[in-house]
Design an enzyme around this catalytic site. Structure first.
Site, PDB file in Angstrom:
ATOM      1  CG  ASP A  24     -93.923  61.443 -20.068  1.00 22.53           C
ATOM      2  OD1 ASP A  24     -93.291  60.838 -20.958  1.00 22.53           O
ATOM      3  OD2 ASP A  24     -94.174  60.942 -18.963  1.00 22.53           O
ATOM      4  CB  ILE A  25     -92.244  61.152 -25.660  1.00 19.83           C
ATOM      5  CG1 ILE A  25     -92.569  60.844 -27.133  1.00 19.83           C
ATOM      6  CG2 ILE A  25     -91.474  60.026 -24.984  1.00 19.83           C
ATOM      7  CD1 ILE A  25     -91.374  60.813 -28.043  1.00 19.83           C
TER       8      ILE A  25
ATOM      9  CG  ASP B 221     -84.392  52.374 -24.689  1.00 22.25           C
ATOM     10  OD1 ASP B 221     -85.427  52.031 -25.284  1.00 22.25           O
ATOM     11  OD2 ASP B 221     -83.398  51.652 -24.577  1.00 22.25           O
TER      12      ASP B 221
ATOM     13  CB  THR C  51     -80.399  65.756 -27.434  1.00 19.82           C
ATOM     14  OG1 THR C  51     -81.769  65.480 -27.119  1.00 19.82           O
ATOM     15  CG2 THR C  51     -80.269  66.138 -28.885  1.00 19.82           C
TER      16      THR C  51
END
Length: 385
Positions: free
Chosen positions: A9-10, A33, A119
């Site tokens: 998870d970024i 975002d 993507t």
């Protein structure tokens, strides 16, 4: 430093900066975002953008504080909306990576995590997006020193990976032979696996159905009982031959129909017994009603390399390229072995890369990004590097 591809998870990446996929206007979109705004502090981050940044065109980037994130900074890449590829999307996407890296360098950032920009909700094809990301990041690393992660999955897919990973580990433990020995002539073919060893229960069927004469597994790998919940819940589309089961539409209406279909396919295959790697690959692609472009894109094989294979019947590809094309063409394990043999290769129990490819192919998981992550996690050479 090399590019590292990770499953995470970024918002939880512990790098000095993370990259967000931003909109042109000061508004929060879906996916990456939204997740980053929520983790950083929605109101704080949105207010900062409205007050200090404003509107930014596609392909550009800007930097903000990380607020509540582990990351000190967020670099926002204004991501292009994919509209078929004829509206400058590739140039804008490449600019997103270049501008983000330029800003990171100017701010003295030593480590950064990227998502696969555009993507998700922006619609850019994932394989193309991955290739562009690798191109731009690796070009930057040729002249600069920075630790760069490409985070290719979000929370949901990370959970899938955590379920898939133990099965892969058990498969490797059971099939990997550390030293060459008389595996061809005895039960040691699948390694010195004892009932007490990790993976014996999950993959013991392999040894029981191994045919020493042909060198093949006579029965498809089946999931263990304790894997049933995973197989039922995992969002993996079943393919023909997935876990040894035919697709519903391919189930013969009667035994006679099955025999007729089998004999017809066998006769057709016999016509190609002397085909080269190139010729047989083209035959398999046609037989599966696939398009060349879909095969090489899903395989992450360069278009020019594929053209050489297609146009030169005697072209001899690298083994890793051949393996990738087996995945791109969605071959089963027997088709894979057959195609590789035509280029002089075989799947080796002494090579972990071969073992990992075998695991994914046997389980009908034709996802090069998942395979690349598995290679990275085992310290092996990645496809995208």
């Amino acid at each position: 430093m090399p590019l590292k591809i990770v499953r995470n998870d970024i918002t939880k990446m512990n790098t000095e900066a993370i990259v967000n996929t931003a909109n042109e206007q000061p508004a929060v979109g879906q996916g990456c975002d939204s997740a980053i705004y929520e983790a950083a502090g929605y109101d704080e981050l949105l207010s900062y953008r409205k007050e200090h940044i404003g509107a930014v065109p596609e392909g550009e980037a800007f930097i903000t504080p990380g607020f509540r994130l582990k990351a000190k900074y967020i670099i926002h890449a204004v991501s292009p909306l994919y509209m078929g590829g004829d509206h400058g999307e590739e140039q804008k996407l490449r600019s997103c990576y270049r501008e983000s890296l330029r800003i990171a360098k100017e701010n003295g950032i030593s480590s950064i995590s990227f998502p696969l920009i555009s993507t998700g909700g922006f619609g850019y094809p994932m394989e193309d997006g991955l290739r562009i990301a690798a191109d731009e990041i690796n070009a930057f690393l040729l002249k600069n020193d920075m630790l760069i992660y490409l985070v290719v999955f979000g929370t949901k897919a990370t959970a899938l990976g955590e379920k898939l990973y133990p099965q892969l580990e058990a498969y490797i433990d059971h099939n990997y032979v550390k030293e060459k020995r008389e595996e061809e002539y005895g039960d040691a073919y699948f390694g010195s696996v004892r009932p007490s060893d990790t993976g014996y229960e999950e993959y013991g069927m392999q040894a029981r159905h191994f045919d020493r004469r042909t060198g093949r597994n006579n029965k498809a790998l089946a999931p263990s009982v304790k894997d049933a919940d995973f197989m039922a819940s995992a969002p993996i589309a079943p393919h023909a031959g997935f876990m040894g089961a035919p697709a519903p539409s391919e189930t013969p209406a009667s035994y006679d129909d099955f025999i007729e279909e089998r004999d017809s396919k066998l006769e057709e295959r016999m016509k190609h017994i002397s085909d080269t790697f190139s010729e047989y690959l083209m035959y398999l692609i046609h037989d599966k009603n696939m398009e060349n472009v879909d095969v090489y894109k899903h395989a992450l094989v360069d278009k020019k390399v594929f053209a050489k294979i297609k146009n030169n019947p005697n072209y001899h590809p690298k083994k890793i390229t051949a393996l990738c094309l087996c995945v791109g063409a969605r071959l089963n394990i027997d088709e894979t072995k057959d195609l590789l043999a035509r280029a002089g290769y075989a799947l080796s129990p002494c090579d972990k890369t071969d073992i990992i490819f075998s695991f994914f192919i046997e389980n009908g998981i034709y996802d090069m990004i998942d395979i690349d992550i598995a290679l990275e996690e085992h310290g092996l050479q990645c496809i995208v590097s």
